[in-house]
Design a protein around this motif. Structure first.
Motif, PDB file in Angstrom:
ATOM      1  N   HIS A  12       0.866  -1.192   0.000  1.00  0.00           N
ATOM      2  CA  HIS A  12       0.000   0.000   0.000  1.00  0.00           C
ATOM      3  C   HIS A  12       0.890   1.225   0.000  1.00  0.00           C
ATOM      4  O   HIS A  12       1.948   1.229   0.616  1.00  0.00           O
ATOM      5  CB  HIS A  12      -0.968   0.026   1.178  1.00  0.00           C
ATOM      6  CG  HIS A  12      -2.139   0.935   0.915  1.00  0.00           C
ATOM      7  ND1 HIS A  12      -2.026   2.312   0.925  1.00  0.00           N
ATOM      8  CD2 HIS A  12      -3.420   0.676   0.567  1.00  0.00           C
ATOM      9  CE1 HIS A  12      -3.200   2.850   0.606  1.00  0.00           C
ATOM     10  NE2 HIS A  12      -4.066   1.865   0.380  1.00  0.00           N
ATOM     11  N   ASN A  19      -5.128  -0.633   5.035  1.00  0.00           N
ATOM     12  CA  ASN A  19      -4.139  -1.698   4.841  1.00  0.00           C
ATOM     13  C   ASN A  19      -2.943  -1.548   5.780  1.00  0.00           C
ATOM     14  O   ASN A  19      -2.441  -2.537   6.316  1.00  0.00           O
ATOM     15  CB  ASN A  19      -3.658  -1.731   3.386  1.00  0.00           C
ATOM     16  CG  ASN A  19      -4.526  -2.615   2.527  1.00  0.00           C
ATOM     17  OD1 ASN A  19      -4.352  -3.821   2.492  1.00  0.00           O
ATOM     18  ND2 ASN A  19      -5.530  -2.017   1.885  1.00  0.00           N
ATOM     19  N   MET A 104      -7.450  -5.055  -2.891  1.00  0.00           N
ATOM     20  CA  MET A 104      -7.749  -5.776  -4.131  1.00  0.00           C
ATOM     21  C   MET A 104      -7.787  -4.799  -5.305  1.00  0.00           C
ATOM     22  O   MET A 104      -8.459  -3.759  -5.250  1.00  0.00           O
ATOM     23  CB  MET A 104      -9.094  -6.503  -4.003  1.00  0.00           C
ATOM     24  CG  MET A 104      -9.536  -7.145  -5.303  1.00  0.00           C
ATOM     25  SD  MET A 104     -10.962  -8.226  -5.106  1.00  0.00           S
ATOM     26  CE  MET A 104     -10.132  -9.731  -4.644  1.00  0.00           C
ATOM     27  N   TRP A 106      -8.546  -4.950  -9.393  1.00  0.00           N
ATOM     28  CA  TRP A 106      -9.013  -5.735 -10.534  1.00  0.00           C
ATOM     29  C   TRP A 106      -9.076  -7.232 -10.229  1.00  0.00           C
ATOM     30  O   TRP A 106      -8.510  -8.052 -10.959  1.00  0.00           O
ATOM     31  CB  TRP A 106      -8.153  -5.434 -11.781  1.00  0.00           C
ATOM     32  CG  TRP A 106      -8.358  -4.043 -12.286  1.00  0.00           C
ATOM     33  CD1 TRP A 106      -7.463  -3.022 -12.284  1.00  0.00           C
ATOM     34  CD2 TRP A 106      -9.560  -3.505 -12.868  1.00  0.00           C
ATOM     35  NE1 TRP A 106      -8.015  -1.879 -12.792  1.00  0.00           N
ATOM     36  CE2 TRP A 106      -9.310  -2.152 -13.168  1.00  0.00           C
ATOM     37  CE3 TRP A 106     -10.838  -4.025 -13.137  1.00  0.00           C
ATOM     38  CZ2 TRP A 106     -10.279  -1.312 -13.735  1.00  0.00           C
ATOM     39  CZ3 TRP A 106     -11.790  -3.192 -13.698  1.00  0.00           C
ATOM     40  CH2 TRP A 106     -11.497  -1.863 -13.988  1.00  0.00           C
ATOM     41  N   PHE A 107      -9.733  -7.550  -9.120  1.00  0.00           N
ATOM     42  CA  PHE A 107      -9.971  -8.946  -8.718  1.00  0.00           C
ATOM     43  C   PHE A 107      -8.696  -9.697  -8.336  1.00  0.00           C
ATOM     44  O   PHE A 107      -8.704 -10.914  -8.221  1.00  0.00           O
ATOM     45  CB  PHE A 107     -10.700  -9.739  -9.833  1.00  0.00           C
ATOM     46  CG  PHE A 107     -12.203  -9.511  -9.884  1.00  0.00           C
ATOM     47  CD1 PHE A 107     -12.734  -8.240  -9.824  1.00  0.00           C
ATOM     48  CD2 PHE A 107     -13.065 -10.587  -9.996  1.00  0.00           C
ATOM     49  CE1 PHE A 107     -14.112  -8.028  -9.874  1.00  0.00           C
ATOM     50  CE2 PHE A 107     -14.448 -10.401 -10.041  1.00  0.00           C
ATOM     51  CZ  PHE A 107     -14.970  -9.116  -9.978  1.00  0.00           C
ATOM     52  N   GLY A 150     -13.138  -2.638  -2.439  1.00  0.00           N
ATOM     53  CA  GLY A 150     -14.027  -1.497  -2.591  1.00  0.00           C
ATOM     54  C   GLY A 150     -15.473  -1.963  -2.549  1.00  0.00           C
ATOM     55  O   GLY A 150     -16.390  -1.200  -2.250  1.00  0.00           O
ATOM     56  N   PHE A 156     -19.907  -9.766  -3.787  1.00  0.00           N
ATOM     57  CA  PHE A 156     -18.998 -10.882  -4.091  1.00  0.00           C
ATOM     58  C   PHE A 156     -19.605 -12.228  -3.679  1.00  0.00           C
ATOM     59  O   PHE A 156     -18.890 -13.167  -3.359  1.00  0.00           O
ATOM     60  CB  PHE A 156     -17.640 -10.695  -3.405  1.00  0.00           C
ATOM     61  CG  PHE A 156     -16.598 -10.056  -4.292  1.00  0.00           C
ATOM     62  CD1 PHE A 156     -16.041 -10.760  -5.355  1.00  0.00           C
ATOM     63  CD2 PHE A 156     -16.165  -8.755  -4.067  1.00  0.00           C
ATOM     64  CE1 PHE A 156     -15.070 -10.184  -6.172  1.00  0.00           C
ATOM     65  CE2 PHE A 156     -15.201  -8.166  -4.883  1.00  0.00           C
ATOM     66  CZ  PHE A 156     -14.657  -8.875  -5.933  1.00  0.00           C
ATOM     67  N   PRO A 193     -13.671  -0.912   3.432  1.00  0.00           N
ATOM     68  CA  PRO A 193     -13.394  -0.038   4.585  1.00  0.00           C
ATOM     69  C   PRO A 193     -13.644   1.440   4.281  1.00  0.00           C
ATOM     70  O   PRO A 193     -14.055   2.187   5.170  1.00  0.00           O
ATOM     71  CB  PRO A 193     -11.914  -0.305   4.898  1.00  0.00           C
ATOM     72  CG  PRO A 193     -11.351  -0.898   3.652  1.00  0.00           C
ATOM     73  CD  PRO A 193     -12.472  -1.657   3.014  1.00  0.00           C
TER      74      PRO A 193
HETATM   75  N1  FMN Z   1     -12.300  -3.131  -5.306  1.00  0.00           N
HETATM   76  C1  FMN Z   1     -12.957  -4.318  -5.496  1.00  0.00           C
HETATM   77  O1  FMN Z   1     -13.788  -4.687  -4.667  1.00  0.00           O
HETATM   78  N2  FMN Z   1     -12.690  -5.097  -6.585  1.00  0.00           N
HETATM   79  C2  FMN Z   1     -11.773  -4.735  -7.519  1.00  0.00           C
HETATM   80  O2  FMN Z   1     -11.560  -5.475  -8.473  1.00  0.00           O
HETATM   81  C3  FMN Z   1     -11.083  -3.485  -7.349  1.00  0.00           C
HETATM   82  N3  FMN Z   1     -10.165  -3.080  -8.260  1.00  0.00           N
HETATM   83  C4  FMN Z   1      -9.479  -1.905  -8.050  1.00  0.00           C
HETATM   84  C5  FMN Z   1      -8.500  -1.519  -8.962  1.00  0.00           C
HETATM   85  C6  FMN Z   1      -7.759  -0.373  -8.765  1.00  0.00           C
HETATM   86  C7  FMN Z   1      -6.697   0.003  -9.748  1.00  0.00           C
HETATM   87  C8  FMN Z   1      -8.030   0.446  -7.636  1.00  0.00           C
HETATM   88  C9  FMN Z   1      -7.239   1.716  -7.395  1.00  0.00           C
HETATM   89  C10 FMN Z   1      -8.993   0.082  -6.729  1.00  0.00           C
HETATM   90  C11 FMN Z   1      -9.740  -1.094  -6.918  1.00  0.00           C
HETATM   91  N4  FMN Z   1     -10.712  -1.505  -5.998  1.00  0.00           N
HETATM   92  C12 FMN Z   1     -11.382  -2.702  -6.198  1.00  0.00           C
HETATM   93  C13 FMN Z   1     -10.951  -0.740  -4.751  1.00  0.00           C
HETATM   94  C14 FMN Z   1      -9.863  -1.011  -3.696  1.00  0.00           C
HETATM   95  O3  FMN Z   1      -9.794  -2.391  -3.404  1.00  0.00           O
HETATM   96  C15 FMN Z   1     -10.144  -0.217  -2.412  1.00  0.00           C
HETATM   97  O4  FMN Z   1     -10.081   1.133  -2.717  1.00  0.00           O
HETATM   98  C16 FMN Z   1      -9.146  -0.524  -1.324  1.00  0.00           C
HETATM   99  O5  FMN Z   1      -9.253  -1.866  -0.943  1.00  0.00           O
HETATM  100  C17 FMN Z   1      -9.351   0.344  -0.099  1.00  0.00           C
HETATM  101  O6  FMN Z   1      -8.333   0.071   0.865  1.00  0.00           O
HETATM  102  P1  FMN Z   1      -7.379   1.232   1.446  1.00  0.00           P
HETATM  103  O7  FMN Z   1      -8.296   2.193   2.169  1.00  0.00           O
HETATM  104  O8  FMN Z   1      -6.413   0.607   2.419  1.00  0.00           O
HETATM  105  O9  FMN Z   1      -6.703   1.885   0.297  1.00  0.00           O
END
Ligand code: FMN
Length: 231
Positions: A12, A19, A104, A106-107, A150, A156, A193
């Motif tokens: 991160h 995270n 995560m 893109w999965f 996200g 899911f 979160p």
């Molecule tokens: N969230 C999902 O649930 N599925 C995804 O496939 C997904 N792909 C992402 C791809 C990118 C490039 C980014 C920037 C975010 C994506 N997200 C996805 C959202 C992130 O998982 C989410 O913002 C992150 O887990 C939040 O944690 P943090 O507050 O510690 O940054």
């Protein structure tokens, strides 16, 4: 129980992220249990994500038709891998448990963590065609995914817009971790979160702290198909 070594592979960009808090909780609670914890903070290390000829010091064997797995296997045997890979090999060799902590993308894992997987799980060191899955080289080690999303949990599920999370995690948990022999512990999933109120975030972190206290004693997941067909 003998003192355990834990490696946290962490991706991160921000120390203020959820995270980061999850990683810090793991360091704190595992250290409190007498574990030695190392963290590979990939963005902080500016970890190289691409699998290239630069991962080998000196000449490659076949520059015209460079084959990464073959060349790095030979380089590993000859002690000619780049220093950053060798250092991660050292951490991995010592570790009894490896935790991958990431958001995560893109999965799957963020590119920098996929780069760690591509470059550090070297053929010969992490797997061979004879030694994989239940006979894998890391069968004495445990590994797990700990990640944020996200999406909300309902998205899911089998009927949700993203489909079943178990399907999403199959390539990572079976195709990578179990392939190398790791006993895979159940994933720790922190749902959305950033879309949750702070009380919910605190509750998620508290549940992780509780789990960490018994993590080393958990029973790993089973991967029936490959264990079955492997024998
Ligand atoms: N969230 C999902 O649930 N599925 C995804 O496939 C997904 N792909 C992402 C791809 C990118 C490039 C980014 C920037 C975010 C994506 N997200 C996805 C959202 C992130 O998982 C989410 O913002 C992150 O887990 C939040 O944690 P943090 O507050 O510690 O940054």
């Amino acid at each position: 129980v003998a003192a355990k070594k834990v490696l946290i592979v962490y991706a991160h960009q921000s120390s203020g992220s959820f995270n980061a808090a999850a990683k810090d909780a793991a360091v704190e609670l595992l250290t409190a249990q007498g574990c030695t914890v190392e963290v590979s903070d990939l963005y902080d290390m500016k970890f190289k994500a691409t699998a290239t000829t630069e991962d080998i010091t000196g000449e490659v064997k076949n520059p015209k038709n460079f084959q990464y797995a073959l060349e790095t296997k030979m380089a590993w045997e000859e002690g000619k891998l780049s220093a950053d890979i060798t250092e991660e090999h050292r951490k991995l060799t010592e570790a009894d448990l490896v935790i991958f902590q990431f958001p995560m993308y893109w999965f799957t894992v963020p590119a920098i963590m996929k780069g760690w997987i591509d470059r550090v799980l070297t053929k010969g060191f992490a797997y061979t065609l004879e030694k994989r899955y239940s006979e894998g080289l890391f069968k004495e080690k445990k590994a797990m995914l700990s990640f944020t999303t996200g999406s909300h949990e309902s998205m899911f599920s089998a009927n949700g817009i993203n489909g079943d999370m178990n399907v999403t995690l199959w390539p990572l948990q079976n195709g990578i971790l179990h392939y190398c022999g790791f006993q895979v512990l159940a994933p720790q999933i922190f749902w959305a979160p950033n879309h949750s109120p702070s009380e919910v975030r605190s509750t998620m972190l508290e549940a992780w702290r509780t789990r960490l206290q018994g993590l080393l004693g958990e029973t790993p997941l089973s991967f029936i198909p490959s264990d079955h067909f492997d024998g």
